[in-house]
Design an enzyme around this catalytic site. Sequence first.
Site, PDB file in Angstrom:
ATOM      1  CE1 TYR A 168      -9.097  10.507  -8.766  1.00 50.07           C
ATOM      2  CE2 TYR A 168     -10.228  12.097 -10.162  1.00 50.07           C
ATOM      3  CZ  TYR A 168      -9.362  11.030 -10.018  1.00 50.07           C
ATOM      4  OH  TYR A 168      -8.751  10.493 -11.138  1.00 50.07           O
ATOM      5  CG  ASN A 176     -13.946   6.255 -16.069  1.00 51.51           C
ATOM      6  OD1 ASN A 176     -14.419   7.015 -15.238  1.00 51.51           O
ATOM      7  ND2 ASN A 176     -12.964   6.593 -16.882  1.00 51.51           N
ATOM      8  CE  LYS A 216      -5.778  11.527  -9.502  1.00 53.95           C
ATOM      9  NZ  LYS A 216      -4.604  10.639  -9.633  1.00 53.95           N
ATOM     10  CB  ILE A 227      -8.804   6.087 -19.325  1.00 50.71           C
ATOM     11  CG1 ILE A 227      -8.086   7.429 -19.568  1.00 50.71           C
ATOM     12  CG2 ILE A 227      -7.986   4.922 -19.891  1.00 50.71           C
ATOM     13  CD1 ILE A 227      -7.920   7.826 -21.012  1.00 50.71           C
ATOM     14  CG  ASN A 241      -1.203   4.311 -12.447  1.00 56.04           C
ATOM     15  OD1 ASN A 241      -1.844   4.961 -13.271  1.00 56.04           O
ATOM     16  ND2 ASN A 241      -1.654   3.157 -11.958  1.00 56.04           N
ATOM     17  CG  ASP A 259      -1.862   1.118   1.342  1.00 55.40           C
ATOM     18  OD1 ASP A 259      -1.603   2.162   0.710  1.00 55.40           O
ATOM     19  OD2 ASP A 259      -2.877   0.973   2.036  1.00 55.40           O
TER      20      ASP A 259
HETATM   21  P1  NAP Z   1      -8.026   1.533 -11.476  1.00 49.21           P
HETATM   22  O1  NAP Z   1      -8.456   0.713 -12.634  1.00 49.21           O
HETATM   23  O2  NAP Z   1      -8.929   1.729 -10.334  1.00 49.21           O
HETATM   24  O3  NAP Z   1      -6.606   0.963 -10.975  1.00 49.21           O
HETATM   25  C1  NAP Z   1      -5.939   1.584  -9.925  1.00 49.21           C
HETATM   26  C2  NAP Z   1      -5.045   0.557  -9.263  1.00 49.21           C
HETATM   27  O4  NAP Z   1      -4.356   1.203  -8.174  1.00 49.21           O
HETATM   28  C3  NAP Z   1      -5.841  -0.604  -8.663  1.00 49.21           C
HETATM   29  O5  NAP Z   1      -5.238  -1.824  -8.989  1.00 49.21           O
HETATM   30  C4  NAP Z   1      -5.776  -0.289  -7.173  1.00 49.21           C
HETATM   31  O6  NAP Z   1      -5.824  -1.434  -6.353  1.00 49.21           O
HETATM   32  C5  NAP Z   1      -4.410   0.349  -7.060  1.00 49.21           C
HETATM   33  N1  NAP Z   1      -4.285   1.066  -5.808  1.00 49.21           N
HETATM   34  C6  NAP Z   1      -5.219   1.840  -5.191  1.00 49.21           C
HETATM   35  N2  NAP Z   1      -4.752   2.292  -4.030  1.00 49.21           N
HETATM   36  C7  NAP Z   1      -3.493   1.789  -3.889  1.00 49.21           C
HETATM   37  C8  NAP Z   1      -2.516   1.894  -2.893  1.00 49.21           C
HETATM   38  N3  NAP Z   1      -2.745   2.594  -1.773  1.00 49.21           N
HETATM   39  N4  NAP Z   1      -1.333   1.274  -3.066  1.00 49.21           N
HETATM   40  C9  NAP Z   1      -1.103   0.547  -4.181  1.00 49.21           C
HETATM   41  N5  NAP Z   1      -2.006   0.399  -5.158  1.00 49.21           N
HETATM   42  C10 NAP Z   1      -3.190   1.021  -5.019  1.00 49.21           C
HETATM   43  O7  NAP Z   1      -7.650   3.016 -11.939  1.00 49.21           O
HETATM   44  P2  NAP Z   1      -7.118   3.595 -13.321  1.00 49.21           P
HETATM   45  O8  NAP Z   1      -8.274   4.102 -14.080  1.00 49.21           O
HETATM   46  O9  NAP Z   1      -6.161   2.645 -13.957  1.00 49.21           O
HETATM   47  O10 NAP Z   1      -6.359   4.889 -12.757  1.00 49.21           O
HETATM   48  C11 NAP Z   1      -4.943   4.970 -12.637  1.00 49.21           C
HETATM   49  C12 NAP Z   1      -4.599   6.428 -12.339  1.00 49.21           C
HETATM   50  O11 NAP Z   1      -5.113   7.252 -13.386  1.00 49.21           O
HETATM   51  C13 NAP Z   1      -5.223   6.955 -11.044  1.00 49.21           C
HETATM   52  O12 NAP Z   1      -4.326   7.806 -10.396  1.00 49.21           O
HETATM   53  C14 NAP Z   1      -6.422   7.730 -11.531  1.00 49.21           C
HETATM   54  O13 NAP Z   1      -6.805   8.768 -10.648  1.00 49.21           O
HETATM   55  C15 NAP Z   1      -5.905   8.285 -12.843  1.00 49.21           C
HETATM   56  N6  NAP Z   1      -6.964   8.660 -13.787  1.00 49.21           N
HETATM   57  C16 NAP Z   1      -7.791   7.720 -14.319  1.00 49.21           C
HETATM   58  C17 NAP Z   1      -8.776   8.126 -15.223  1.00 49.21           C
HETATM   59  C18 NAP Z   1      -9.717   7.151 -15.881  1.00 49.21           C
HETATM   60  O14 NAP Z   1     -10.597   7.618 -16.632  1.00 49.21           O
HETATM   61  N7  NAP Z   1      -9.608   5.858 -15.659  1.00 49.21           N
HETATM   62  C19 NAP Z   1      -8.916   9.474 -15.547  1.00 49.21           C
HETATM   63  C20 NAP Z   1      -8.072  10.391 -14.969  1.00 49.21           C
HETATM   64  C21 NAP Z   1      -7.086   9.979 -14.094  1.00 49.21           C
HETATM   65  P3  NAP Z   1      -7.242  -1.911  -5.752  1.00 49.21           P
HETATM   66  O15 NAP Z   1      -7.786  -2.817  -6.794  1.00 49.21           O
HETATM   67  O16 NAP Z   1      -6.881  -2.624  -4.496  1.00 49.21           O
HETATM   68  O17 NAP Z   1      -8.070  -0.688  -5.510  1.00 49.21           O
END
Ligand code: NAP
Length: 247
Positions: free
Chosen positions: A152, A190, A156, A185, A86, A59
């Site tokens: 959130y 999402n 950011k 994304i 990330n 974590d």
């Molecule tokens: P995601 O599918 O929710 O994946 C995030 C990953 O991070 C999950 O595997 C999660 O594990 C892990 N995680 C969460 N908290 C953690 C911690 N404390 N230590 C280690 N790992 C941790 O999200 P994503 O869409 O790929 O997003 C990745 C990044 O892009 C994030 O920073 C997000 O804010 C940013 N972002 C995403 C979007 C989008 O549209 N998807 C848009 C803008 C920005 P768990 O499964 O245990 O939660």
Amino acid sequence: MKLQGKVALVTGAGRGIGRAIAQAFVDNGASVVANDRDSIAVEKTAALCGAGCKFVPADISILENHELLVKKAVDEFGALDILVNNAGIQFHEKFLDARECNWDLTVGVNLKGPFFLAQCSARQMVQQKSGGIILNIASIHDSVALLDRSIYSITKGGVKMMTRSLAFELAEYGIRVNAISPGAISTDMNRQVLTNQQRLHRVLEKIPLKRIGSPEEIAGAAVFLASPEASYVTGATLYVDGGILTH
Ligand code: NAP
């Protein structure tokens, strides 16, 4: 092979954008330490990426874990050249109902964890005397508010300023610090939008390119910013959002 011989640490690499970045980095010649708090998911990422990828479940909001992560890169691959902050979380909650526990959790994962992991990584990079890269994954909501997700968006916005601040301070060591701000994304984050036709339609209306982005499109930008092709880019935030911020 834009990242040949480089060693990267990617947090939150158990799925979504983090997994795509880990895969793209390995495909471009880097060795990768993939981190996630979900041990099964991140082990799968390492298996998908192959021999160039090791995994560490941890974590990142717990500061005591940071040295372990950096050490894993050094022990397995001899150095740490690239950090990708990330991992990120969000809670849907109206401002009037916002709870302190959700503030602490979100700030811990999205801002405090990345800040101190960057510090721990930068100390290693400074010691290596060969520069380095820190890449923060922010969001378009570093600039535009998102309804019911004020905490959130605030984190950011902080990541964007952290990127500039660290870029300024670490430039003398040859460490470049940049951010990518994704739009919508197709990841689990999402899921609620992607599985609801009405909500998806409303989101698509705001995107000039009229489609949701893929994790691989964020990974492509990450490879560019981590590569020598971006050698004069630091303190920047690259918006990869299909044009949402044009209007
Ligand atoms: P995601 O599918 O929710 O994946 C995030 C990953 O991070 C999950 O595997 C999660 O594990 C892990 N995680 C969460 N908290 C953690 C911690 N404390 N230590 C280690 N790992 C941790 O999200 P994503 O869409 O790929 O997003 C990745 C990044 O892009 C994030 O920073 C997000 O804010 C940013 N972002 C995403 C979007 C989008 O549209 N998807 C848009 C803008 C920005 P768990 O499964 O245990 O939660």
